[in-house]
Design an enzyme around this catalytic site. Sequence first.
Site, short mmCIF file in Angstrom:
data_model
loop_
_atom_site.label_atom_id
_atom_site.label_comp_id
_atom_site.label_asym_id
_atom_site.label_seq_id
_atom_site.Cartn_x
_atom_site.Cartn_y
_atom_site.Cartn_z
N HIS A 177 6.17 -14.03 9.85
CA HIS A 177 5.74 -12.67 8.99
C HIS A 177 7.32 -12.35 8.36
CE1 HIS A 177 6.42 -7.87 8.59
NE2 HIS A 177 4.93 -8.02 9.37
N ARG B 192 2.56 -4.46 17.49
CA ARG B 192 1.48 -4.38 17.51
C ARG B 192 0.49 -6.09 18.40
NH1 ARG B 192 0.98 -3.63 10.92
NH2 ARG B 192 2.52 -5.74 11.22
N SER C 148 0.93 -1.66 0.58
CA SER C 148 -0.22 -0.22 -0.13
C SER C 148 1.24 1.22 -0.03
CB SER C 148 -0.95 0.14 1.21
OG SER C 148 0.06 -0.53 1.97
N1 HAX Z 1 1.87 -22.07 8.74
C1 HAX Z 1 2.23 -22.57 8.21
N2 HAX Z 1 3.99 -21.84 7.29
C2 HAX Z 1 4.31 -21.25 7.79
C3 HAX Z 1 3.54 -20.00 8.23
C4 HAX Z 1 2.31 -20.28 8.96
N3 HAX Z 1 1.93 -19.37 9.88
N4 HAX Z 1 4.82 -19.58 7.97
C5 HAX Z 1 5.41 -19.87 7.64
N5 HAX Z 1 5.36 -20.30 7.31
C6 HAX Z 1 6.25 -21.09 5.53
C7 HAX Z 1 5.65 -20.81 4.46
O1 HAX Z 1 4.62 -20.83 3.62
C8 HAX Z 1 6.87 -21.22 3.55
O2 HAX Z 1 6.45 -22.43 3.38
P1 HAX Z 1 7.24 -22.93 2.10
O3 HAX Z 1 8.83 -23.23 1.91
O4 HAX Z 1 6.92 -24.35 1.52
O5 HAX Z 1 6.49 -22.25 0.57
C9 HAX Z 1 8.11 -21.25 4.88
O6 HAX Z 1 7.23 -21.84 6.14
C10 HAX Z 1 9.28 -19.71 5.07
O7 HAX Z 1 8.36 -19.31 5.09
P2 HAX Z 1 8.77 -17.51 6.33
O8 HAX Z 1 10.03 -16.92 5.28
O9 HAX Z 1 9.32 -17.67 7.30
O10 HAX Z 1 8.01 -16.48 5.80
P3 HAX Z 1 7.55 -15.91 4.02
O11 HAX Z 1 8.22 -14.59 4.20
O12 HAX Z 1 7.28 -16.87 3.42
O13 HAX Z 1 6.18 -15.88 4.34
C11 HAX Z 1 3.55 -15.00 5.33
C12 HAX Z 1 5.64 -14.45 5.02
C13 HAX Z 1 3.30 -13.98 6.52
C14 HAX Z 1 2.99 -14.26 4.76
C15 HAX Z 1 3.58 -16.10 6.36
O14 HAX Z 1 4.23 -16.41 7.38
C16 HAX Z 1 2.41 -16.47 6.51
O15 HAX Z 1 1.87 -17.13 5.62
N6 HAX Z 1 1.41 -16.74 7.87
C17 HAX Z 1 0.53 -16.86 7.51
C18 HAX Z 1 -0.82 -16.01 7.34
C19 HAX Z 1 -0.37 -14.56 7.97
O16 HAX Z 1 -0.64 -14.83 9.19
N7 HAX Z 1 -1.01 -13.73 7.53
C20 HAX Z 1 -0.23 -12.15 7.71
C21 HAX Z 1 1.41 -10.88 7.83
C22 HAX Z 1 0.91 -10.48 8.72
C23 HAX Z 1 0.86 -9.20 7.74
O17 HAX Z 1 1.50 -8.79 6.80
N8 HAX Z 1 -0.08 -8.42 7.33
O18 HAX Z 1 -0.49 -6.40 6.34
#
Ligand code: HAX
Length: 426
Positions: free
Chosen positions: A309, A318, A233
Amino acid sequence: MSALHDKLKSIFPAVREDISRLVADHGDKVISEVTVAQAYGGMRGVKCMVCDTSVVDPVKGLILRGRPLSELTDRKPEEIFFLLLTNELPSKAELEDLEADLARRAELPGYVIEALRSQPRSAHPMAMFSMGILMLEEQSKFRARYNEGMPRDAYWEAALDDSLDLIAKLPALAAAVYRIRYELGDLIPWNPKLDWSANLPHMMGVPDESGNLGDLMRLYLTLHADHEGGNVSANLCHTAGSALSDPYYAVSAGLNGLAGPLHGLANQECLRFHLAVRDNFNGVPNKEQLTKYAWDLLNSGRVIPGFGHAVLRSTDPRYTALHEFAQRCCPDAEMVRIAKLMYETIPGILTEHGKAKNVNPNVDALSGVLLYTFNVTQPRFYTAIFGVSRALGMLAQLIINRAMGTPITRPKSVSTAWIKGQVGVR
Ligand code: HAX
């Protein structure tokens, strides 16, 4: 002119001079390099833009103008906006001046309300919210003054004027979307006895039996205001604004990115997850039940919403602020008990799972739960509330960019053929 305007007028020339000297003396120094993986991977980690309002430290979390978020959780969102712009918290008089200015500008024009009423019942609240902002663009002083030949050093003043008009109207606009979209009856007028953030739930007409809803909204709008410059954003707003699109166009662009499920819409998904747990166990599960439920989810290849994250490597401050609020104001609420159990259970499971780089909760693990607990029971609306808050950070960054004379954003794209040639692949 407002106290905020006068303060910025005294601050900006020195900041601009400082940056000009930095670029003149060190403009050719290298601060980042770009790999092939980064070019294909969303530019993650490439240091190629400047944002002075806030920094997200992987361990300490969000730092606003050098102050950790944990020191600012008692503040109003208006104070945060002032801080982001000026590098200082407002004095009592400066805050009162800003609040009075916003109250003067708060009324939503009737034509916007009529247009919102014409939307189909299936329209998404975020689309209506962003559209409402675009309709307000008709009132842009930046665009009008630009067309009259406004000098470059006045850009920030016109941007500030538009920004204050827009910020002032956001609670009324979001509340109008809420009441129209969910057919809740007549619109509720701004209450001059309430401040900017308390007016949002008031105009939405959310019942507040506990008397804590105003404070929750204050905290929510304070926590979500800014998160560096590279998130979707902020980056979209920055890019649109760099073309000298006025603040209405630029904020609408930013909110259209916030509406994505990988960005602002995540809070809605997190709440859905908590509701699914509650419905599955007919209330709060015990630790063993939640552990099995979480493992089943992970083994089916899905993620656990609200944990992990992209940048942070510890618990999101937060989240901590919302957790403290929840434990103070509503520790016995069913959804809060489920969220607490998740907090105590999920990090251990994710550690054992061994994939996530951060196993701790992020802000979305509680934001939707608390809104739901306080009678905002329409998850599809949550991102609009996030947008009311994030507009503060986007606009602070935009005003600063106009004051610094930041040029149009235009990174160089390259083709796959060029990259192959560069790395020696035929
Ligand atoms: N549950 C299960 N697996 C998870 C996980 C979770 N909560 N968080 C990370 N992982 C997995 C990833 O899917 C990734 O798996 P692959 O190698 O198979 O692709 C692995 O762990 C490494 O990921 P990472 O490097 O730790 O995290 P990313 O930077 O790729 O992704 C995310 C960050 C926030 C998207 C991720 O942690 C996630 O999907 N969390 C759950 C959804 C969520 O809470 N989203 C809100 C985020 C807050 C925000 O920024 N809001 O705007």
